[in-house]
Scaffold this active site. Structure first.
Site, PDB file in Angstrom:
ATOM      1  CG  ASP A  63      -1.796  -1.224   1.304  1.00  0.00           C
ATOM      2  OD1 ASP A  63      -1.593  -2.158   0.524  1.00  0.00           O
ATOM      3  OD2 ASP A  63      -2.678  -1.258   2.163  1.00  0.00           O
ATOM      4  CD  GLU A 104      -0.812  -6.383   8.601  1.00  0.00           C
ATOM      5  OE1 GLU A 104      -1.079  -5.809   9.681  1.00  0.00           O
ATOM      6  OE2 GLU A 104      -1.288  -6.033   7.506  1.00  0.00           O
TER       7      GLU A 104
HETATM    8  C1  9WN Z   1      -5.872  -2.786   1.779  1.00  0.00           C
HETATM    9  C2  9WN Z   1      -4.898  -7.887   3.957  1.00  0.00           C
HETATM   10  C3  9WN Z   1      -4.284  -6.754   3.154  1.00  0.00           C
HETATM   11  C4  9WN Z   1      -3.107  -7.239   2.301  1.00  0.00           C
HETATM   12  C5  9WN Z   1      -2.299  -6.091   1.720  1.00  0.00           C
HETATM   13  C6  9WN Z   1      -1.912  -5.144   2.842  1.00  0.00           C
HETATM   14  C7  9WN Z   1      -3.162  -4.647   3.571  1.00  0.00           C
HETATM   15  C8  9WN Z   1      -5.251  -3.395   3.054  1.00  0.00           C
HETATM   16  C9  9WN Z   1      -5.268  -2.349   4.141  1.00  0.00           C
HETATM   17  O1  9WN Z   1      -3.869  -5.751   4.103  1.00  0.00           O
HETATM   18  O2  9WN Z   1      -3.931  -3.861   2.683  1.00  0.00           O
HETATM   19  O3  9WN Z   1      -6.024  -3.790   0.821  1.00  0.00           O
HETATM   20  O4  9WN Z   1      -6.367  -1.918   4.485  1.00  0.00           O
HETATM   21  O5  9WN Z   1      -4.223  -1.970   4.657  1.00  0.00           O
HETATM   22  O6  9WN Z   1      -1.143  -4.088   2.366  1.00  0.00           O
HETATM   23  O7  9WN Z   1      -1.156  -6.589   1.067  1.00  0.00           O
HETATM   24  O8  9WN Z   1      -3.580  -8.057   1.266  1.00  0.00           O
HETATM   25  O9  9WN Z   1      -3.915  -8.569   4.680  1.00  0.00           O
END
Ligand code: 9WN
Length: 417
Positions: free
Chosen positions: A166, A390
């Site tokens: 992100d 995470e």
């Molecule tokens: C937006 C779920 C996801 C991962 C992504 C990570 C994070 C989301 C957020 O979480 O993104 O999609 O709201 O931060 O960057 O890689 O798939 O784990």
């Protein structure tokens, strides 16, 4: 390292994380912070389940494809059940009528073909019916990428969330060029779950929401998005992961006796495109802002996926050795000597062990077993000592972001342990 007794309980703990995040046929990445099904998280979840519950591995992938749009696009989030704990939810995306399940309007790195193949290799007899069902869906999704997100053989993203990384430093240039005017007022939910200094900034979120509004205004129309989205960046993560996924799809085609000329063509296109991502000044694979043609000019964990894509790179091998010397932990998301490195802020420094897992898969395939083993040992030690978080601070190993995380537990079972 841990002893055998610790290993048994760690395996049990990892399985308990997967069971705890199981919502019946699909997994959430972690309770609270991410209460829906995310696309590439589900690929890793399937890899984890494949180690102890093959039917559940198949259902993870099949439920993911239940949200595929008629265009072939596979959304990055499926909102199977409403949950007020996450923002932005389905009402903000405005995708009604475009897909069979409420969803976001963008996709995510296509790891599913690779984990379909790995699951099938563990389940050849009973898995045949599953690959028969999944193959045309995977093919349609990859075709969608090649048709709508491919520029000169490089896969581009129209939103930072599409890349799965992100707030990586890679997006700083293109994000700075966006003026997020006219966004509706909003309340973030992520910072209610996680310390804000581990998350993207308000400036990032304003732009994330602005881009969602732009996509919505364009009706999530693929041609219009390719033309008009203000964010259009060729991404090494996407390019390398799709290249690898096409190689795995080719293997599935051979298994099923399907014609594979189209997939072979895609592999050639992406191999050529991947070379364009190399910054001629450094030899490193970098994102390119397609609005300006500028390389991002920094080393991120995405570049270490070249081997996963089947591409050799002595420069990246040198970078890997430097990363090994700079820290005792697995490869971080941003080179630690970069002025923009930030040890706790999400994709701007922390170590993501799932990225290390697929990097290691590539290193093994490309004849670097020692480097792959080094990544595995570092990751195993980190997870055994600090749990299935995470992501992690690459200087101290401190866990960060969400806890009891699906893909972290999955890669423990499938690779690190
Ligand atoms: C937006 C779920 C996801 C991962 C992504 C990570 C994070 C989301 C957020 O979480 O993104 O999609 O709201 O931060 O960057 O890689 O798939 O784990």
């Amino acid at each position: 390292m841990t002893n055998a007794r610790d290993h048994i309980s760690l395996d049990e703990q990892a399985r308990a994380v997967l069971r705890g995040n199981d919502r019946g046929g699909y997994s959430v990445p972690t309770d609270g912070l991410y209460p829906y099904q995310w696309n590439w998280d589900s690929g890793f979840a399937a890899w984890g389940f494949a180690q102890f519950d093959l039917p559940r591995a198949w259902s993870e992938l099949e439920t993911l494809f239940s949200g595929q749009w008629p265009t072939g696009m596979l959304p990055h989030i499926l909102f199977h059940r409403p949950d007020p704990g996450y923002f932005p939810g389905p009402e903000v995306w405005g995708t009604e009528g475009l897909g069979p399940v409420p969803s976001s309007g963008i996709s995510q790195p296509p790891v599913a073909a690779t984990f379909t193949r790995l699951t099938y290799e563990k389940d050849r007899a009973a898995g045949r019916v599953h690959i028969e069902a999944l193959y045309p869906k995977l093919l349609a999704w990859h075709r969608w990428f090649m048709q709508w997100r491919c520029h000169e053989g490089m896969i581009f993203v129209t939103h930072p969330w599409e890349s799965g990384r992100d707030n990586t430093v890679d997006w700083d240039g293109p994000m700075a060029a966006i003026d997020p005017v006219g966004i509706d007022p909003y309340t973030r939910r992520d910072t209610a779950h996680v310390d804000p200094h581990m998350r993207p900034t308000k400036e990032d979120y304003d732009r994330y929401l602005y881009l969602v509004q732009r996509g919505r205004d364009l009706g999530w129309d693929d041609a219009k998005m390719a033309d008009s989205m203000p964010f259009k960046v060729a991404d090494p993560t996407m390019t390398f992961i799709l290249l690898r996924a096409n190689r795995d799809l080719l293997a599935l085609a051979a298994e099923l006796g399907e014609d594979s000329a189209e997939i072979e063509g895609w592999i050639n296109v992406l191999e050529e495109g991947a070379e364009r991502l190399r910054n001629p000044a450094s030899g490193v694979f970098e994102a390119i802002d397609l609005k300006t043609g500028a390389h991002a000019g920094n080393v991120t964990s995405a570049a270490f996926l070249c081997w996963y894509a089947g591409i050799e790179c002595p420069v990246m091998l040198g970078e890997l050795m430097e990363a090994f010397e700079a820290s005792q932990f697995p490869v971080p998301s941003q080179k630690v000597t970069d002025p923009k490195f930030d040890a706790m802020r999400y994709w701007r420094g922390p170590t993501w062990t799932m990225m290390n897992a697929i990097t290691a898969l590539g290193l093994i395939d490309m004849g670097h077993p020692d480097a792959a083993e080094e990544l595995r040992i570092r990751s195993a030690r980190l997870l055994a000592e600090r749990g299935f978080a995470e992501y992690f601070n690459p200087h101290t190993g401190d866990p960060a972001g969400g806890g009891t995380f699906t893909w972290t537990a999955a890669i423990w079972l499938a690779w690190a342990s």
